[in-house]
Motif scaffolding. Structure first.
Motif, PDB file in Angstrom:
ATOM      1  N   PRO A 221       7.250   5.200 -12.696  1.00  0.00           N
ATOM      2  CA  PRO A 221       6.988   5.600 -11.103  1.00  0.00           C
ATOM      3  C   PRO A 221       6.298   7.159 -10.773  1.00  0.00           C
ATOM      4  CG  PRO A 221       8.815   6.160 -12.778  1.00  0.00           C
ATOM      5  CD  PRO A 221       8.003   5.807 -13.156  1.00  0.00           C
ATOM      6  N   ASP A 222       5.213   7.519 -12.042  1.00  0.00           N
ATOM      7  CA  ASP A 222       4.922   9.556 -12.129  1.00  0.00           C
ATOM      8  C   ASP A 222       3.623   8.430 -11.322  1.00  0.00           C
ATOM      9  OD1 ASP A 222       5.146  11.560 -13.515  1.00  0.00           O
ATOM     10  OD2 ASP A 222       3.010  11.713 -13.346  1.00  0.00           O
TER      11      ASP A 222
ATOM     12  N   VAL B  67       3.289 -10.719   2.621  1.00  0.00           N
ATOM     13  CA  VAL B  67       3.100 -11.408   1.710  1.00  0.00           C
ATOM     14  C   VAL B  67       3.660 -11.594   1.822  1.00  0.00           C
ATOM     15  CG1 VAL B  67       1.853 -11.631  -0.436  1.00  0.00           C
ATOM     16  CG2 VAL B  67       1.126  -9.880   1.115  1.00  0.00           C
TER      17      VAL B  67
ATOM     18  N   LEU C 117       1.571  -2.410 -10.801  1.00  0.00           N
ATOM     19  CA  LEU C 117       1.727  -1.250 -10.443  1.00  0.00           C
ATOM     20  C   LEU C 117       3.056  -0.525 -10.125  1.00  0.00           C
ATOM     21  CD1 LEU C 117      -1.882  -0.809  -8.722  1.00  0.00           C
ATOM     22  CD2 LEU C 117      -1.799  -0.605 -10.639  1.00  0.00           C
TER      23      LEU C 117
ATOM     24  N   MET D  88      13.441  10.484   3.133  1.00  0.00           N
ATOM     25  CA  MET D  88      13.500  11.553   2.588  1.00  0.00           C
ATOM     26  C   MET D  88      13.061  12.870   2.764  1.00  0.00           C
ATOM     27  SD  MET D  88      16.656  11.399   0.609  1.00  0.00           S
ATOM     28  CE  MET D  88      16.267  12.584  -0.959  1.00  0.00           C
TER      29      MET D  88
ATOM     30  N   ASP E  47      -0.435  -4.121   3.211  1.00  0.00           N
ATOM     31  CA  ASP E  47       1.167  -3.991   3.594  1.00  0.00           C
ATOM     32  C   ASP E  47       1.197  -4.098   4.735  1.00  0.00           C
ATOM     33  OD1 ASP E  47       3.012  -1.230   2.508  1.00  0.00           O
ATOM     34  OD2 ASP E  47       3.481  -2.127   4.424  1.00  0.00           O
TER      35      ASP E  47
ATOM     36  N   LEU F 263       7.673 -13.362  -4.048  1.00  0.00           N
ATOM     37  CA  LEU F 263       6.226 -13.989  -3.472  1.00  0.00           C
ATOM     38  C   LEU F 263       5.433 -14.601  -4.715  1.00  0.00           C
ATOM     39  CD1 LEU F 263       3.469 -11.791  -4.034  1.00  0.00           C
ATOM     40  CD2 LEU F 263       5.443 -10.166  -2.513  1.00  0.00           C
TER      41      LEU F 263
ATOM     42  N   ILE G 250       0.918  -1.258  -0.160  1.00  0.00           N
ATOM     43  CA  ILE G 250      -0.053  -0.011  -0.317  1.00  0.00           C
ATOM     44  C   ILE G 250       1.074   1.450  -0.029  1.00  0.00           C
ATOM     45  CG2 ILE G 250      -2.351   1.150   1.148  1.00  0.00           C
ATOM     46  CD1 ILE G 250      -2.236  -1.057   2.689  1.00  0.00           C
TER      47      ILE G 250
ATOM     48  N   TRP H  11       5.056   7.287   3.555  1.00  0.00           N
ATOM     49  CA  TRP H  11       5.450   7.548   2.379  1.00  0.00           C
ATOM     50  C   TRP H  11       7.245   8.653   2.432  1.00  0.00           C
ATOM     51  CZ3 TRP H  11       6.370  11.847  -1.728  1.00  0.00           C
ATOM     52  CH2 TRP H  11       6.581  11.201  -3.230  1.00  0.00           C
TER      53      TRP H  11
ATOM     54  N   PHE I  91      -0.085   3.854  -5.404  1.00  0.00           N
ATOM     55  CA  PHE I  91      -0.084   3.655  -6.561  1.00  0.00           C
ATOM     56  C   PHE I  91      -1.526   2.460  -5.781  1.00  0.00           C
ATOM     57  CE2 PHE I  91       1.868   5.832  -8.840  1.00  0.00           C
ATOM     58  CZ  PHE I  91       2.627   5.869  -9.015  1.00  0.00           C
ATOM     59  N   ASN I  92      -1.401   1.666  -4.714  1.00  0.00           N
ATOM     60  CA  ASN I  92      -2.170   1.093  -4.506  1.00  0.00           C
ATOM     61  C   ASN I  92      -3.014   1.724  -3.523  1.00  0.00           C
ATOM     62  OD1 ASN I  92      -2.861  -1.464  -5.437  1.00  0.00           O
ATOM     63  ND2 ASN I  92      -1.459  -2.324  -4.040  1.00  0.00           N
TER      64      ASN I  92
ATOM     65  N   GLY J  97       1.417  -3.790  -5.986  1.00  0.00           N
ATOM     66  CA  GLY J  97       1.962  -2.560  -5.764  1.00  0.00           C
ATOM     67  C   GLY J  97       2.920  -2.620  -4.429  1.00  0.00           C
ATOM     68  N   VAL J  98       3.848  -3.831  -4.518  1.00  0.00           N
ATOM     69  CA  VAL J  98       5.000  -3.183  -3.825  1.00  0.00           C
ATOM     70  C   VAL J  98       6.102  -2.882  -4.601  1.00  0.00           C
ATOM     71  CG1 VAL J  98       4.575  -6.292  -3.191  1.00  0.00           C
ATOM     72  CG2 VAL J  98       6.572  -5.037  -5.439  1.00  0.00           C
ATOM     73  N   GLY J  99       5.622  -2.186  -5.384  1.00  0.00           N
ATOM     74  CA  GLY J  99       7.342   0.130  -5.165  1.00  0.00           C
ATOM     75  C   GLY J  99       8.260  -0.550  -5.560  1.00  0.00           C
ATOM     76  N   THR J 100       9.535  -0.585  -5.752  1.00  0.00           N
ATOM     77  CA  THR J 100      10.999  -0.603  -6.148  1.00  0.00           C
ATOM     78  C   THR J 100      11.845  -0.621  -4.557  1.00  0.00           C
ATOM     79  OG1 THR J 100      10.984   1.906  -6.357  1.00  0.00           O
ATOM     80  CG2 THR J 100      10.145   0.650  -8.460  1.00  0.00           C
TER      81      THR J 100
ATOM     82  N   ARG K 235       6.535  17.531  -0.181  1.00  0.00           N
ATOM     83  CA  ARG K 235       6.473  16.022   0.368  1.00  0.00           C
ATOM     84  C   ARG K 235       6.280  15.781   1.666  1.00  0.00           C
ATOM     85  NH1 ARG K 235      12.450  14.046  -0.916  1.00  0.00           N
ATOM     86  NH2 ARG K 235      11.985  15.300  -2.215  1.00  0.00           N
TER      87      ARG K 235
HETATM   88  C1  LIG Z   1      12.220   9.773  -1.883  1.00  0.00           C
HETATM   89  C2  LIG Z   1      11.525   9.936  -3.357  1.00  0.00           C
HETATM   90  C3  LIG Z   1      10.282  10.960  -3.847  1.00  0.00           C
HETATM   91  C4  LIG Z   1       9.723  10.807  -4.751  1.00  0.00           C
HETATM   92  N1  LIG Z   1       8.851  12.006  -5.381  1.00  0.00           N
HETATM   93  C5  LIG Z   1       8.050  11.782  -6.174  1.00  0.00           C
HETATM   94  C6  LIG Z   1       7.393  13.265  -6.701  1.00  0.00           C
HETATM   95  O1  LIG Z   1       7.512  13.725  -6.044  1.00  0.00           O
HETATM   96  N2  LIG Z   1       6.251  12.625  -8.091  1.00  0.00           N
HETATM   97  C7  LIG Z   1       6.188  11.495  -9.040  1.00  0.00           C
HETATM   98  O2  LIG Z   1       5.708  11.457  -9.543  1.00  0.00           O
HETATM   99  N3  LIG Z   1       7.228  10.217  -8.240  1.00  0.00           N
HETATM  100  C8  LIG Z   1       7.990  10.641  -6.701  1.00  0.00           C
HETATM  101  N4  LIG Z   1       8.367   9.215  -6.847  1.00  0.00           N
HETATM  102  C9  LIG Z   1       8.803   8.385  -7.106  1.00  0.00           C
HETATM  103  C10 LIG Z   1       7.464   6.891  -7.075  1.00  0.00           C
HETATM  104  O3  LIG Z   1       6.068   7.430  -7.338  1.00  0.00           O
HETATM  105  C11 LIG Z   1       7.485   7.026  -5.833  1.00  0.00           C
HETATM  106  O4  LIG Z   1       8.585   5.967  -5.217  1.00  0.00           O
HETATM  107  C12 LIG Z   1       6.315   6.204  -5.020  1.00  0.00           C
HETATM  108  O5  LIG Z   1       6.083   5.455  -3.657  1.00  0.00           O
HETATM  109  C13 LIG Z   1       5.655   4.745  -5.483  1.00  0.00           C
HETATM  110  O6  LIG Z   1       4.976   4.383  -5.380  1.00  0.00           O
HETATM  111  P1  LIG Z   1       4.316   2.700  -5.687  1.00  0.00           P
HETATM  112  O7  LIG Z   1       3.133   2.100  -4.711  1.00  0.00           O
HETATM  113  O8  LIG Z   1       4.797   1.963  -5.961  1.00  0.00           O
HETATM  114  O9  LIG Z   1       5.636   2.193  -3.384  1.00  0.00           O
HETATM  115  P2  LIG Z   1       6.436   2.138  -2.507  1.00  0.00           P
HETATM  116  O10 LIG Z   1       5.938   3.646  -2.038  1.00  0.00           O
HETATM  117  O11 LIG Z   1       7.267   1.890  -2.829  1.00  0.00           O
HETATM  118  O12 LIG Z   1       5.345   1.348  -1.645  1.00  0.00           O
HETATM  119  C14 LIG Z   1       5.309  -0.108  -1.318  1.00  0.00           C
HETATM  120  C15 LIG Z   1       4.710  -0.613  -0.417  1.00  0.00           C
HETATM  121  O13 LIG Z   1       4.744  -1.766  -0.534  1.00  0.00           O
HETATM  122  C16 LIG Z   1       4.709  -2.560   0.771  1.00  0.00           C
HETATM  123  N5  LIG Z   1       5.166  -4.062   0.680  1.00  0.00           N
HETATM  124  C17 LIG Z   1       6.354  -4.647  -0.955  1.00  0.00           C
HETATM  125  N6  LIG Z   1       6.599  -6.216  -0.285  1.00  0.00           N
HETATM  126  C18 LIG Z   1       5.322  -6.898   0.661  1.00  0.00           C
HETATM  127  C19 LIG Z   1       4.974  -7.984   1.095  1.00  0.00           C
HETATM  128  N7  LIG Z   1       5.707  -8.940   0.805  1.00  0.00           N
HETATM  129  N8  LIG Z   1       3.306  -7.127   1.765  1.00  0.00           N
HETATM  130  C20 LIG Z   1       3.018  -6.334   2.035  1.00  0.00           C
HETATM  131  N9  LIG Z   1       3.889  -4.918   1.795  1.00  0.00           N
HETATM  132  C21 LIG Z   1       4.503  -4.885   0.624  1.00  0.00           C
HETATM  133  C22 LIG Z   1       5.807  -1.639   1.362  1.00  0.00           C
HETATM  134  O14 LIG Z   1       5.646  -2.091   2.350  1.00  0.00           O
HETATM  135  C23 LIG Z   1       5.430  -0.310   0.910  1.00  0.00           C
HETATM  136  O15 LIG Z   1       4.705  -0.312   2.074  1.00  0.00           O
HETATM  137  C24 LIG Z   1       9.352   9.243  -5.526  1.00  0.00           C
HETATM  138  C25 LIG Z   1       9.923   8.482  -5.134  1.00  0.00           C
HETATM  139  C26 LIG Z   1      11.306   8.420  -4.317  1.00  0.00           C
HETATM  140  C27 LIG Z   1      12.048   8.384  -3.749  1.00  0.00           C
END
Ligand SMILES: Cc1cc2nc3c(=O)[nH]c(=O)nc-3n(C[C@H](O)[C@H](O)[C@H](O)COP(=O)(O)OP(=O)(O)OC[C@H]3O[C@@H](n4cnc5c(N)ncnc54)[C@H](O)[C@@H]3O)c2cc1C
Length: 462
Positions: free
Chosen positions: A403-404, A118, A391, A45, A34, A358, A11, A41, A14-15, A155-158, A95
């Motif tokens: 990532p936008d 997960v 996502l 940083m 999550d 996973l 979460i 977030w 994106f999710n 939506g596990v991010g990067t 932020r």
């Molecule tokens: C410092 C920073 C600033 C940014 N600022 C911007 C911006 O201003 N504008 C923009 O467009 N983009 C920005 N980005 C890029 C991007 O939007 C972000 O990285 C955004 O947080 C990505 O969201 P996400 O939902 O993919 O993943 P994340 O925010 O990374 O969240 C992923 C979630 O998945 C959970 N998770 C992972 N694995 C598991 C598992 N196995 N079981 C349960 N939970 C799990 C994690 O705990 C986490 O909460 C920024 C990136 C960074 C690093």
């Protein structure tokens, strides 16, 4: 066990956006898991005064549904901040404000389950559904929960990426008592004091995070040495010009997705300045700070090196008994190397998406390319039955929109259309005045050109 329509894993924004858009839909029964105790977030940083890099309309919902009760403006109204935001006259929220806004939305959704890591996604052939297993830690230890679902949304991010010389050094540093930190920017704020106390800090990497950390440390440089090393040929600004921003669009994403993989990888690298540069204001702020701090003959112990790569790193005992890190630097144009000594390192070396472990139990159902990366379809599915969705795990196949934050609601609208078999939120097929590819070339999902632009739509497009 009931069967959900959607189980969202992770979460982040994106999710969370998907959860907010799914919330009013009667035909979507969803739950989101999550591992964290609550929404957070990029805490590492969350620098004072830092803003997000996209306008406030790039919140979790507005670009899909401007009437949603989960919009950033609704948050400002309810928290009494609408007028101050209005008077501030900046499109770019802080932020910390964006993080608070996401927490505000999360607090209003009853489909979120925190503290659930997960560990596996399996396919139950009998019911042709997916079983998602999560570990939940509580006072009695770790228990397991299972969720049955038709669709899984990743939506596990990067994950923070560390180039191997620094990854090895970080491991060594972690095992050496009293040694200065070697950290990724993802953990910057929690290690700032230790970095400043080390006596000499080197920031490695280019991009917004590198610049923010360098600027943050520059103010007190003098009590410690501060150096910035980047492979980039120069400290290039992020591109914000409007015709370039039109590439953050459905049709450019379709164009990019339609390119051959090798060409995509090449174009992706070339497009770094579009979203991996530094905001122009920050570049100038750094310059002005250096100017101010060195006026009147003052010295600031700092060096900024471009076109310079860290090719090796080792820890050594220093004469004062402390731990010194020796980075071997290679200059791109000169091809020569030199050693650089420091006491702490901040790696602003970015993040990488991957195929999470996973998913191992359903690997045979995944769409993967020959590099083992997701081979996501244009509409973001990564499994042969089009019921596992990604996502932000598809930058290599969909490009800069992955990532936008501003593109999140559009992608979520596409995912919800796959889940419901209808379009709960209108999906724009074209938003740009320019055309990507040649007329009649790249197939673009149906839909008209923006009003007032009389041009030939491709074959088969209305
Ligand atoms: C410092 C920073 C600033 C940014 N600022 C911007 C911006 O201003 N504008 C923009 O467009 N983009 C920005 N980005 C890029 C991007 O939007 C972000 O990285 C955004 O947080 C990505 O969201 P996400 O939902 O993919 O993943 P994340 O925010 O990374 O969240 C992923 C979630 O998945 C959970 N998770 C992972 N694995 C598991 C598992 N196995 N079981 C349960 N939970 C799990 C994690 O705990 C986490 O909460 C920024 C990136 C960074 C690093």
């Amino acid at each position: 066990m009931s069967t959900y329509d959607v189980v969202g894993i992770g979460i982040g924004p994106f999710n969370l956006g998907l959860a907010a858009l799914a919330d009013p839909l009667e035909d979507v029964d969803a739950v989101f898991l999550d591992q964290r105790p609550g929404f957070s977030w990029h805490a590492g940083m969350m620098l004072e005064g830092a803003t997000i890099q996209v306008p406030f309309l790039a919140d979790l919902v507005t670009m899909a549904d401007p009437t949603s009760p989960y919009s950033f403006l609704a948050f400002l109204k309810e928290t009494g901040r609408l007028y101050p935001f209005y008077i501030r006259e900046s499109f770019y929220p802080l932020r910390a404000e964006y993080d608070e806004y996401c927490r505000w939305v999360a607090a209003r959704l009853d489909t979120l389950r925190w503290g659930r890591r997960v560990v596996a996604v399996e396919h139950d052939a009998a019911s042709d559904t997916y079983l998602v297993t999560a570990e939940v830690a509580d006072d009695d230890g770790v228990n397991r929960e299972q969720y049955r679902t038709r669709h899984v949304v990743l939506g596990v991010g990067t994950s923070p990426r560390l180039p191997s010389p620094l990854a090895d050094l970080a491991e060594e540093a972690a095992g050496t008592s009293g040694a200065g930190p070697v950290v990724h920017t993802a953990d910057y704020l929690s290690r700032r004091d230790a970095l400043q106390a080390s006596g000499a800090v080197t920031v490695v990497g280019s991009g917004q995070s590198a610049a923010e950390v360098y600027r943050d440390l520059l103010e007190d440089a003098g009590t410690y040495r501060l150096d910035w090393v980047t492979r980039s040929p120069r400290f290039f600004p992020m591109e914000y010009t409007k015709l370039t921003l039109e590439m953050t669009s459905p049709e450019y994403t379709a164009h990019f997705h339609g390119l051959p993989t090798e060409l995509r990888d090449l174009v992706g690298r070339e497009q770094r300045s579009l979203y991996k540069g530094i905001s122009g204001d920050l570049v100038d702020d750094i310059y002005d700070t250096l100017y101010r701090r060195t006026a009147l003959g003052r010295e600031v112990p700092t060096t900024l090196l471009t076109d310079t790569e860290v090719v090796a790193a080792r820890a050594e005992r220093a004469d004062d008994g402390g731990t010194e890190y020796v980075l071997t630097l290679r200059h791109g144009q000169l091809g020569t190397t030199a050693e650089h000594r420091t006491r702490a390192v901040v790696a602003a070396t970015g993040y990488a998406a991957g195929v999470p472990a996973l998913l191992d139990p359903v690997r045979d159902r995944l769409l993967l390319d020959d590099q083992g990366r997701f081979a996501a379809t244009q509409d973001y599915t990564v499994s042969s039955d089009a019921r596992i969705h990604t996502l932000n795990g598809e930058e290599h196949s969909h490009g800069i929109t992955a990532p936008d934050l501003g593109f999140g609601p559009w992608r979520n609208s596409v995912v919800l259309a796959k889940v419901t078999g209808r379009e709960p939120y209108p999906i724009e097929r074209r938003i740009a005045f320019q055309q990507f590819g040649l007329p009649g070339g790249m197939p673009v999902p149906d839909g008209g050109a923006p009003a007032g632009t009389a041009r030939t739509a491709p074959e088969g497009a209305r």
